[in-house]
Design a protein around this motif. Structure first.
Motif, PDB file in Angstrom:
ATOM      1  N   ARG A 106      38.298   6.171  13.708  1.00 36.93           N
ATOM      2  CA  ARG A 106      39.149   5.718  12.604  1.00 36.93           C
ATOM      3  C   ARG A 106      39.308   6.807  11.547  1.00 36.93           C
ATOM      4  NH1 ARG A 106      35.220   0.979  12.201  1.00 36.93           N
ATOM      5  NH2 ARG A 106      35.821  -0.196  14.056  1.00 36.93           N
ATOM      6  N   ALA A 107      38.199   7.458  11.219  1.00 36.83           N
ATOM      7  CA  ALA A 107      38.209   8.427  10.133  1.00 36.83           C
ATOM      8  C   ALA A 107      39.142   9.596  10.416  1.00 36.83           C
ATOM      9  CB  ALA A 107      36.797   8.937   9.875  1.00 36.83           C
ATOM     10  N   GLU A 108      39.398   9.887  11.677  1.00 37.53           N
ATOM     11  CA  GLU A 108      40.303  10.983  12.033  1.00 37.53           C
ATOM     12  C   GLU A 108      41.732  10.715  11.562  1.00 37.53           C
ATOM     13  OE1 GLU A 108      40.007  11.428  16.227  1.00 37.53           O
ATOM     14  OE2 GLU A 108      37.919  12.106  16.185  1.00 37.53           O
ATOM     15  N   HIS A 109      42.027   9.466  11.230  1.00 36.99           N
ATOM     16  CA  HIS A 109      43.385   9.087  10.845  1.00 36.99           C
ATOM     17  C   HIS A 109      43.496   8.705   9.370  1.00 36.99           C
ATOM     18  CE1 HIS A 109      44.733   9.176  15.033  1.00 36.99           C
ATOM     19  NE2 HIS A 109      43.512   8.783  15.287  1.00 36.99           N
ATOM     20  N   ILE A 110      42.472   9.043   8.602  1.00 34.26           N
ATOM     21  CA  ILE A 110      42.477   8.769   7.168  1.00 34.26           C
ATOM     22  C   ILE A 110      42.669  10.081   6.427  1.00 34.26           C
ATOM     23  CG2 ILE A 110      41.129   7.908   5.216  1.00 34.26           C
ATOM     24  CD1 ILE A 110      39.659   6.080   7.196  1.00 34.26           C
ATOM     25  N   PRO A 111      43.735  10.209   5.642  1.00 39.70           N
ATOM     26  CA  PRO A 111      43.984  11.467   4.924  1.00 39.70           C
ATOM     27  C   PRO A 111      43.014  11.619   3.756  1.00 39.70           C
ATOM     28  CG  PRO A 111      45.578   9.830   4.247  1.00 39.70           C
ATOM     29  CD  PRO A 111      44.777   9.200   5.363  1.00 39.70           C
ATOM     30  N   PRO A 112      42.784  12.837   3.301  1.00 38.82           N
ATOM     31  CA  PRO A 112      41.988  13.017   2.078  1.00 38.82           C
ATOM     32  C   PRO A 112      42.650  12.299   0.907  1.00 38.82           C
ATOM     33  CG  PRO A 112      42.324  15.111   3.210  1.00 38.82           C
ATOM     34  CD  PRO A 112      43.218  14.112   3.886  1.00 38.82           C
ATOM     35  N   ALA A 113      41.834  11.857  -0.039  1.00 31.22           N
ATOM     36  CA  ALA A 113      42.350  11.166  -1.222  1.00 31.22           C
ATOM     37  C   ALA A 113      43.304  12.076  -1.984  1.00 31.22           C
ATOM     38  CB  ALA A 113      41.208  10.728  -2.115  1.00 31.22           C
ATOM     39  N   ALA A 114      44.415  11.503  -2.423  1.00 29.75           N
ATOM     40  CA  ALA A 114      45.432  12.282  -3.127  1.00 29.75           C
ATOM     41  C   ALA A 114      45.108  12.467  -4.600  1.00 29.75           C
ATOM     42  CB  ALA A 114      46.789  11.613  -2.971  1.00 29.75           C
ATOM     43  N   ALA A 115      44.215  11.625  -5.136  1.00 29.68           N
ATOM     44  CA  ALA A 115      43.898  11.694  -6.561  1.00 29.68           C
ATOM     45  C   ALA A 115      42.497  11.141  -6.792  1.00 29.68           C
ATOM     46  CB  ALA A 115      44.918  10.893  -7.366  1.00 29.68           C
ATOM     47  N   PRO A 116      41.844  11.554  -7.873  1.00 29.92           N
ATOM     48  CA  PRO A 116      40.537  10.992  -8.201  1.00 29.92           C
ATOM     49  C   PRO A 116      40.628   9.477  -8.378  1.00 29.92           C
ATOM     50  CG  PRO A 116      40.992  12.939  -9.529  1.00 29.92           C
ATOM     51  CD  PRO A 116      42.271  12.593  -8.830  1.00 29.92           C
ATOM     52  N   GLY A 117      39.613   8.774  -7.900  1.00 30.98           N
ATOM     53  CA  GLY A 117      39.594   7.326  -8.046  1.00 30.98           C
ATOM     54  C   GLY A 117      40.351   6.576  -6.983  1.00 30.98           C
ATOM     55  N   ALA A 118      40.900   7.279  -5.990  1.00 27.63           N
ATOM     56  CA  ALA A 118      41.607   6.598  -4.900  1.00 27.63           C
ATOM     57  C   ALA A 118      40.644   5.640  -4.198  1.00 27.63           C
ATOM     58  CB  ALA A 118      42.166   7.615  -3.915  1.00 27.63           C
ATOM     59  N   LEU A 119      41.186   4.506  -3.765  1.00 25.34           N
ATOM     60  CA  LEU A 119      40.350   3.422  -3.237  1.00 25.34           C
ATOM     61  C   LEU A 119      40.583   3.217  -1.749  1.00 25.34           C
ATOM     62  CD1 LEU A 119      38.421   0.996  -3.774  1.00 25.34           C
ATOM     63  CD2 LEU A 119      40.465  -0.367  -4.239  1.00 25.34           C
ATOM     64  N   LEU A 120      39.503   3.169  -1.000  1.00 22.14           N
ATOM     65  CA  LEU A 120      39.516   2.801   0.418  1.00 22.14           C
ATOM     66  C   LEU A 120      38.829   1.452   0.553  1.00 22.14           C
ATOM     67  CD1 LEU A 120      38.696   5.009   3.489  1.00 22.14           C
ATOM     68  CD2 LEU A 120      37.638   2.767   3.256  1.00 22.14           C
ATOM     69  N   VAL A 121      39.549   0.465   1.073  1.00 24.58           N
ATOM     70  CA  VAL A 121      39.000  -0.877   1.277  1.00 24.58           C
ATOM     71  C   VAL A 121      38.689  -1.041   2.763  1.00 24.58           C
ATOM     72  CG1 VAL A 121      39.412  -3.353   1.126  1.00 24.58           C
ATOM     73  CG2 VAL A 121      40.214  -1.841  -0.695  1.00 24.58           C
ATOM     74  N   ASP A 122      37.439  -1.317   3.050  1.00 19.22           N
ATOM     75  CA  ASP A 122      36.908  -1.390   4.412  1.00 19.22           C
ATOM     76  C   ASP A 122      36.635  -2.863   4.724  1.00 19.22           C
ATOM     77  OD1 ASP A 122      35.560  -0.934   6.794  1.00 19.22           O
ATOM     78  OD2 ASP A 122      34.015   0.349   5.915  1.00 19.22           O
ATOM     79  N   LEU A 123      37.580  -3.517   5.424  1.00 18.99           N
ATOM     80  CA  LEU A 123      37.453  -4.942   5.709  1.00 18.99           C
ATOM     81  C   LEU A 123      36.469  -5.180   6.846  1.00 18.99           C
ATOM     82  CD1 LEU A 123      41.181  -6.124   5.488  1.00 18.99           C
ATOM     83  CD2 LEU A 123      39.438  -6.084   3.685  1.00 18.99           C
ATOM     84  N   ALA A 124      35.631  -6.226   6.685  1.00 23.22           N
ATOM     85  CA  ALA A 124      34.568  -6.519   7.655  1.00 23.22           C
ATOM     86  C   ALA A 124      33.728  -5.270   7.885  1.00 23.22           C
ATOM     87  CB  ALA A 124      35.148  -7.053   8.958  1.00 23.22           C
ATOM     88  N   CYS A 125      33.225  -4.721   6.785  1.00 25.56           N
ATOM     89  CA  CYS A 125      32.546  -3.422   6.819  1.00 25.56           C
ATOM     90  C   CYS A 125      31.204  -3.459   7.509  1.00 25.56           C
ATOM     91  CB  CYS A 125      32.371  -2.897   5.395  1.00 25.56           C
ATOM     92  SG  CYS A 125      31.207  -3.863   4.383  1.00 25.56           S
ATOM     93  N   GLY A 126      30.621  -4.650   7.691  1.00 24.47           N
ATOM     94  CA  GLY A 126      29.306  -4.723   8.319  1.00 24.47           C
ATOM     95  C   GLY A 126      28.290  -3.898   7.564  1.00 24.47           C
ATOM     96  N   GLY A 127      27.563  -3.059   8.301  1.00 25.45           N
ATOM     97  CA  GLY A 127      26.533  -2.225   7.687  1.00 25.45           C
ATOM     98  C   GLY A 127      27.039  -0.928   7.100  1.00 25.45           C
ATOM     99  N   GLY A 128      28.367  -0.760   6.998  1.00 23.06           N
ATOM    100  CA  GLY A 128      28.916   0.419   6.340  1.00 23.06           C
ATOM    101  C   GLY A 128      29.028   1.639   7.214  1.00 23.06           C
ATOM    102  N   LEU A 129      29.319   1.450   8.502  1.00 20.94           N
ATOM    103  CA  LEU A 129      29.314   2.571   9.435  1.00 20.94           C
ATOM    104  C   LEU A 129      30.407   3.604   9.154  1.00 20.94           C
ATOM    105  CD1 LEU A 129      28.544   0.803  12.844  1.00 20.94           C
ATOM    106  CD2 LEU A 129      26.977   1.654  11.089  1.00 20.94           C
ATOM    107  N   MET A 130      31.428   3.232   8.392  1.00 12.22           N
ATOM    108  CA  MET A 130      32.459   4.201   8.034  1.00 12.22           C
ATOM    109  C   MET A 130      31.969   5.204   6.990  1.00 12.22           C
ATOM    110  SD  MET A 130      35.320   3.759   9.702  1.00 12.22           S
ATOM    111  CE  MET A 130      36.329   4.831   8.683  1.00 12.22           C
ATOM    112  N   ALA A 131      30.902   4.886   6.283  1.00 11.57           N
ATOM    113  CA  ALA A 131      30.490   5.656   5.110  1.00 11.57           C
ATOM    114  C   ALA A 131      30.347   7.158   5.364  1.00 11.57           C
ATOM    115  CB  ALA A 131      29.213   5.074   4.525  1.00 11.57           C
ATOM    116  N   PRO A 132      29.589   7.603   6.356  1.00 14.84           N
ATOM    117  CA  PRO A 132      29.427   9.057   6.503  1.00 14.84           C
ATOM    118  C   PRO A 132      30.711   9.766   6.923  1.00 14.84           C
ATOM    119  CG  PRO A 132      28.414   7.892   8.345  1.00 14.84           C
ATOM    120  CD  PRO A 132      28.784   6.859   7.333  1.00 14.84           C
ATOM    121  N   HIS A 133      31.620   9.046   7.523  1.00 14.47           N
ATOM    122  CA  HIS A 133      32.854   9.660   8.012  1.00 14.47           C
ATOM    123  C   HIS A 133      33.906   9.825   6.919  1.00 14.47           C
ATOM    124  CE1 HIS A 133      31.179   9.233  11.995  1.00 14.47           C
ATOM    125  NE2 HIS A 133      30.992   7.949  11.776  1.00 14.47           N
TER     126      HIS A 133
END
Length: 235
Positions: A38-65
């Motif tokens: 999934r992370a391969e398809h997420i662009p870098p944040a365009a501005a400070p404070g940009a928000l990524l909402v991770d639905l059904a995040c479980g234990g947060g496995l997206m975090a390091p990516h």
């Protein structure tokens, strides 16, 4: 792999297995592989404070990516046990349903909906929440299991018996996703969405099984009939 006596698709299974979220070879191994994909398809944040909402995040496995991409990472889930684990990995936890997310309209620059559409009675309602949360131009990344005969056979009958496959009983094949309905709903909701099939690299899977790799790359394939990803943008 730990088995439970709970019904198929019972959310309590995630609480029972909460100690396995970050085990690279545990019951959630394939979720680690999908998070990296999934992370391969997420662009870098365009501005400070940009928000990524991770639905059904479980234990947060997206975090390091996504940690280096510049987002404030908010994880939404119903499971308290998973949210506690996610918090420990830098995710800002929000307890709530993916069918009625307790966040404001247009608040998100990115919404991730990984391995959740096949766990709800109304996958289109989840997609509608994704569209509501996204600002115009925002990015949507999702993945799910296809409602096909081959998909049900491979992901339930076969995969639940394989190392790295889903824990037995974690999916209800009756909830697998109708891709045509999903695409039609996306268009109505103002989302430009394309679907791509995914499968684990067989070479990586063998090396992972032999303890020579920590994870397995997910590779794109033409067929979306088993596991698929969706990459989109809000118009």
């Amino acid at each position: 792999m730990r088995r439970t006596a709970l019904p198929r698709n019972d959310p309590a299974q995630y609480d029972v297995m909460a100690d396995q979220w970050w085990e690279a070879s545990g019951g959630f191994a394939a979720l680690h592989w999908l998070a990296a994909s999934r992370a391969e398809h997420i662009p870098p944040a365009a501005a400070p404070g940009a928000l990524l909402v991770d639905l059904a995040c479980g234990g947060g496995l997206m975090a390091p990516h996504v940690a280096g991409l510049g987002y404030r990472h908010v994880g939404v889930d119903l499971g308290d046990a998973g949210l506690r684990v996610a918090r420990g990995h830098g995710v800002q936890p929000v307890r709530g349903s993916v069918l009625a997310v307790p966040l404001a309209d247009g608040c998100a620059d990115v919404v991730v909906a990984g391995e959740v559409l096949e766990h709800v009675d109304d996958d289109v309602a989840v997609l509608a929440e994704c569209a509501r949360l996204l600002r115009p131009g925002g990015t949507l990344v999702l993945d799910a299991l296809a409602d096909t005969r081959i998909g049900r056979f491979l992901m339930v009958t076969v995969a639940e018996r394989l190392p790295g496959g889903p824990p037995p009983g974690i999916h209800d094949p009756a909830l697998f996703v109708d891709r045509a309905r999903l695409l039609a709903a996306a268009d109505r909701l103002g989302l430009d969405l394309r679907l791509v099939g995914l499968r684990p690299s067989l070479r990586d899977a063998v090396a992972w099984r032999l303890g020579r790799r920590d994870g397995v790359r997910m590779k794109p394939v033409r067929s979306t009939g088993v596991v698929f990803a969706g990459y989109g943008r809000k118009r």
